[in-house]
Design a protein around this motif. Structure first.
Motif, PDB file in Angstrom:
ATOM      1  N   LYS A  21       0.883  -1.172   0.000  1.00 48.93           N
ATOM      2  CA  LYS A  21       0.000   0.000   0.000  1.00 48.93           C
ATOM      3  C   LYS A  21       0.916   1.216   0.000  1.00 48.93           C
TER       4      LYS A  21
ATOM      5  N   ALA B 226      -3.074   3.815  -2.313  1.00 50.21           N
ATOM      6  CA  ALA B 226      -3.271   2.886  -3.433  1.00 50.21           C
ATOM      7  C   ALA B 226      -2.612   1.543  -3.115  1.00 50.21           C
TER       8      ALA B 226
ATOM      9  N   CYS C 153       5.018   5.340  -7.773  1.00 52.51           N
ATOM     10  CA  CYS C 153       4.066   5.492  -6.669  1.00 52.51           C
ATOM     11  C   CYS C 153       4.744   6.221  -5.527  1.00 52.51           C
TER      12      CYS C 153
END
Length: 168
Positions: A51, A56, A79
């Motif tokens: 995560k 996300a 990310c």
């Protein structure tokens, strides 16, 4: 909607994807997997359910022996800072339990609910061994066919060179 292993096998047949199926005792650790894997040809995998700091979820599949550099990973896959996801989130999103993590669990995930990343070496491999949603079996199939399945299920898999830690 959770389609499970029956849905997986149906899709493999419909898409005419060849695979080798192996049944074995449940495996929970890399060491236990190594004992089983010795008899199974092809690339072996481990899966990270992550995560990011933005909330996300990510499922990253890498070669079994890789020690992923979690600090360098976000830049490689695009990310925010990552941590390991919780078992209840895994069960809710993917319909599986820790120990049975596999990119094929994306069959149970709503498109957009999780980002699926396959290491570039695995994506190019002729045979990649992954769990069929349980840790008492292994399916061997081409990396390209894993990508085909993910696309069929509405995911846009990312192929990336996953950063690994150098041995100390």
């Amino acid at each position: 909607m959770m389609r499970g292993e029956a849905g997986l096998l149906a899709d493999l047949e419909m898409l005419e994807i060849g695979f080798a199926a192996h049944e074995h005792a449940a495996v929970f650790t890399v060491a236990e997997s190594d004992a089983v894997n010795a008899d199974i040809p092809g690339a072996h995998t481990k899966n990270l359910f992550l995560k990011d700091a933005g909330g996300a979820f990510w499922l990253v599949t890498v070669p079994a022996e890789a020690r992923v550099d979690l600090k360098a990973l976000p830049a490689a896959i695009g990310c925010k800072r990552v941590s390991f996801g919780k078992a209840e989130d895994m069960e809710r999103l993917l319909g599986i339990l820790p120990g049975s993590v596999t990119p094929l669990a994306a069959i149970n995930a709503a498109p957009g609910s999780i980002a699926v990343v396959l290491d570039s070496a695995l994506a190019a491999a002729e045979r990649v061994n992954v769990h069929p949603l349980r840790n008492t079996g292994t399916l061997g199939l081409a990396g390209a066919d894993i990508l085909t399945l993910l696309g069929h299920w509405g995911h846009e898999p990312q192929v990336a060179s996953i950063p690994i830690q150098e041995p100390a």
